[in-house]
Design an enzyme around this catalytic site. Structure first.
Site, short mmCIF file in Angstrom:
data_model
loop_
_atom_site.label_atom_id
_atom_site.label_comp_id
_atom_site.label_asym_id
_atom_site.label_seq_id
_atom_site.Cartn_x
_atom_site.Cartn_y
_atom_site.Cartn_z
N CYS A 1 0.84 -1.21 0.00
CA CYS A 1 0.00 0.00 0.00
C CYS A 1 0.88 1.26 0.00
O CYS A 1 1.48 1.59 -1.00
CB CYS A 1 -0.96 -0.05 1.18
SG CYS A 1 -2.40 1.04 0.97
N HIS B 1 -3.79 -5.16 0.78
CA HIS B 1 -3.28 -5.69 2.04
C HIS B 1 -3.38 -7.21 2.06
O HIS B 1 -4.47 -7.77 2.20
CB HIS B 1 -4.07 -5.10 3.22
CG HIS B 1 -3.78 -3.66 3.46
ND1 HIS B 1 -2.75 -3.24 4.27
CD2 HIS B 1 -4.37 -2.54 2.98
CE1 HIS B 1 -2.72 -1.91 4.29
NE2 HIS B 1 -3.70 -1.46 3.51
N GLU C 1 -2.35 -9.18 4.40
CA GLU C 1 -2.41 -9.70 5.76
C GLU C 1 -3.82 -9.84 6.31
O GLU C 1 -4.03 -10.53 7.33
CB GLU C 1 -1.57 -8.80 6.70
CG GLU C 1 -2.12 -7.41 6.95
CD GLU C 1 -1.78 -6.38 5.88
OE1 GLU C 1 -1.99 -5.19 6.11
OE2 GLU C 1 -1.29 -6.79 4.80
#
Length: 509
Positions: free
Chosen positions: A79, A167, A169
Site C-alpha cells: 500500500c 493488504h 495480511e
C-alpha cells in the site's frame, strides 16, 4: 543467528497483523519505526514496508533512506510502501479518481511472477488507500491489476523488489497467506524454523548465559504471561528464581489460594503475600479510575520492594512484557503518550538498582499461549482469560468500598462459574462483571428495592487490540441475571454490554 524479516512501520493499523501472519509461517520478524530501524545484517532475509495513514505526497510523509535495502535484499512494499517506491524513483502517485477501499479482484496477474505463484486471476484482495499509482518508473513492470486499478501490483526488473496496493495480511484477501509465503519462504529463502520449541530452547540457553548464577525476582499474577515467563526462568535458573504473588484484595473470589496452589504444582518457587488491607485502606472512597491505578501501582511497589529486600542477593527483576508493549513504547511517533502503569512493575528497577530481564518480549499474546502449551502448562492456566492489572478496582465504577467490592466479587464468580459450567468459557476471550455507580428501582417479593445495577461484559478477540462482543445465548444470559439478582444482596438489575472495540474498549475504566 536467528533469521528474520524486518517490517518498517509507517503507522498502519495493520502492521502488527503483517507480523503475526509472517510468524504463523514459522518465520521470525520484527517491527521497527521507519525512522528508527537498524541497518540490515546477515540475519535479515527481507524487508516489508507497511501501509500508512499518510499520503506520499504530503510534506511531512514518512520517507526513510532505503539505500541499505533496496536492490540488495528482497523488498515488498504494501500500500503506502508500494506508493513510496514509485513516488521516490520516477513514477507518479495521485489521489484516486475511483473508490479504492474494500474488496476488489485481481483480474490480471503475471502468473510467472514468483510473488503470485499458485494465485489465479480473479482472486479477491482488500484495498484501503486514497492515492493510487498512475505511472510507474521505466524499469518497473505491472504484475497485477483490478478493473479500476492498473498498477495493483508491480515488480522492479533485475531487483528482488515488489509493490502491492492491497493488504495481503487481512482475512478479506483470499490468497494473502499464499502471497506472504511466496515472499518470505520462496523469495527470501527463510527456513521456517521459528517454532515454540525453538523459542523455548533458545530462550533457556540465552537466559542461562545472561543470568549465570544471579538471583532473579518476578512478580506473578496467575495470568498466562507471568506464568510462562516464570516457567522459562524456572527451567533456566531453578532455585535462583524467586516469585512474589501479592494479594491486593482486588483479585477474583478465592483466586489467591487457587493460583498459589497452581504454582506449587508446577514446582515454581513462589511466596504468597497477603496485603489486602494495605491496598483497600488506601483505595477507600476513591472515585477517579486513574487515581485508583496510581494508588495500586504505588502500594504494589511498596509491598514488592519490602518483600524483595527479604531475599538476599537479588540482581535482576523479571517482567512479563510481551511484544505489543515493546512496539507501543517505540512507536512511529515516538514513545507512546500513555502506557498504563499496570503493564509492568514501573519504578522498581531504578528504586532497587535491578537489571531487567524480559523473557517474552519477542512474543505476541497468542504466541505466549503456544509456548506455554509446548512447556506443558495446564489448560486452567493457558485458557485463563486476561485480567486487568488493577483487578476489580477498574470494574467497580464510582466510589471504592469493601462492601461494593464484595458484591462485585460475588457477581463476578457467578458469571465466570456459569460460563465454565455451560461450556462457554473457552469461546470467550475475556469476561467479567462491572458494578455501576447507578441504582434503580426494583421489586423483590412485595417490597420495593433501590439497588445497584451490574453489567456483564464478554468479548471475543485474538489479542485484545480489537474485539467483538460475545453472542452468548439469551437463555444463558437470563440464567446469569437470575442467579446474580437472587444471590447477591444489593444488586437488582443486570444488563449486557454489546459494544465492540473499537469504538469502545474492553474494560470500562
Amino acid at each position: 543467528m536467528q533469521e528474520k524479516i524486518l517490517i518498517l512501520d509507517f503507522g498502519s493499523q495493520y502492521t502488527q497483523l503483517i507480523a503475526r501472519r509472517i510468524r504463523e509461517l514459522n518465520v521470525f520478524c520484527e517491527i521497527h519505526p521507519y525512522n528508527h530501524f537498524p541497518s540490515p545484517d546477515q540475519s535479515v532475509k527481507g524487508v516489508i514496508l507497511s501501509g500508512s495513514p499518510f499520503s506520499v505526497r504530503e510534506k511531512n510523509a514518512p520517507n526513510p533512506n532505503l539505500t541499505d535495502i533496496k536492490g540488495k535484499i528482497p523488498l515488498l512494499g504494501v500500500c503506502y510502501g508500494a506508493q513510496l517506491l514509485v513516488h521516490n524513483f520516477g513514477g507518479n502517485v495521485q489521489p484516486s479518481k475511483t473508490r479504492e477501499y474494500g474488496r476488489a479482484n485481481l483480474v490480471l496477474i503475471s502468473e510467472n511472477d514468483p510473488l503470485f505463484r499458485n494465485i489465479k486471476p480473479g482472486t479477491q484482495v482488500w484495498m484501503s488507500h486514497g492515492d493510487t499509482i498512475e505511472r510507474i518508473p521505466e524499469n518497473y513492470e505491472i504484475t497485477g491489476s483490478t478493473s479500476d486499478v492498473l498498477a495493483g501490483a508491480y515488480r522492479i526488473r533485475e531487483e528482488k523488489t515488489w509493490g502491492i496496493q492491497f493488504h495481503p495480511e487481512v482475512y478479506h484477501t483470499t490468497d494473502g497467506m499464499t502471497l506472504l509465503r511466496n515472499f518470505v519462504v520462496d523469495i527470501c529463502n527463510c527456513s521456517q524454523t521459528w517454532t515454540p520449541d525453538s523459542f523455548i530452547d533458545s530462550s533457556i540457553r540465552n537466559l542461562r548465559i545472561t543470568l549465570g548464577n544471579d538471583k532473579v525476582i518476578l512478580g506473578i499474577s496467575g495470568g498466562v504471561d507471568s506464568t510462562v515467563a516464570a516457567t522459562l526462568l524456572n527451567r533456566a535458573i531453578g532455585k535462583n528464581l524467586n516469585c512474589l504473588f501479592i494479594d491486593n484484595g482486588l483479585l477474583r473470589k478465592n483466586e489467591f489460594e487457587t493460583v498459589l496452589g497452581s504454582y506449587n504444582e508446577l514446582g515454581i518457587n513462589v511466596i504468597g503475600v497477603k496485603a489486602e488491607d494495605r491496598f483497600l485502606d488506601q483505595l477507600e472512597g476513591v472515585v477517579d479510575p486513574e487515581k485508583k491505578r496510581k494508588i495500586i501501582g504505588r502500594v504494589f511497589i511498596e509491598v514488592f520492594e519490602g518483600e524483595a529486600h527479604k531475599i538476599k542477593g537479588v540482581k535482576w527483576l523479571a517482567q512479563g512484557t510481551i511484544y505489543p508493549d515493546v512496539i507501543e513504547s517505540v512507536s512511529v511517533n515516538g514513545p507512546s503518550a500513555t502506557i498504563k502503569s499496570h503493564h509492568n512493575v514501573g519504578g522498581l528497577p531504578e528504586k532497587m538498582h535491578l537489571k531487567v530481564v524480559e523473557p517474552l518480549r519477542l512474543l505476541f499474546k497468542d504466541e505466549v499461549r503456544r509456548v506455554g502449551r509446548a512447556l506443558g502448562l495446564p489448560d486452567q492456566i493457558l485458557k485463563r482469560h486476561p485480567f486487568p492489572g488493577p483487578g476489580l478496582a477498574i470494574r467497580l465504577l464510582g466510589k471504592m468500598s469493601r462492601e461494593n467490592l464484595n458484591r462485585l466479587k460475588e457477581a463476578d464468580q457467578i458469571f465466570i462459574d456459569l460460563l465454565k459450567k455451560h461450556g462457554l468459557y473457552d469461546s470467550v476471550w475475556q469476561a467479567g462483571v462491572i458494578l455501576l455507580p447507578v441504582q434503580s428501582v426494583g421489586v423483590m417479593g412485595d417490597e420495593r428495592t433501590y439497588e445497584n445495577a451490574v453489567v456483564l461484559r464478554a468479548v471475543v478477540s485474538t489479542d485484545g487490540m480489537t474485539a467483538d462482543w460475545s453472542h452468548l445465548p439469551y437463555d444463558f444470559l437470563g440464567l446469569v441475571s437470575n442467579e446474580i439478582i437472587n444471590k447477591v444482596k444489593g444488586i437488582n438489575r443486570v444488563v449486557y454490554d454489546i459494544s465492540s472495540k473499537p469504538p469502545s474498549t474492553i474494560e470500562w475504566e
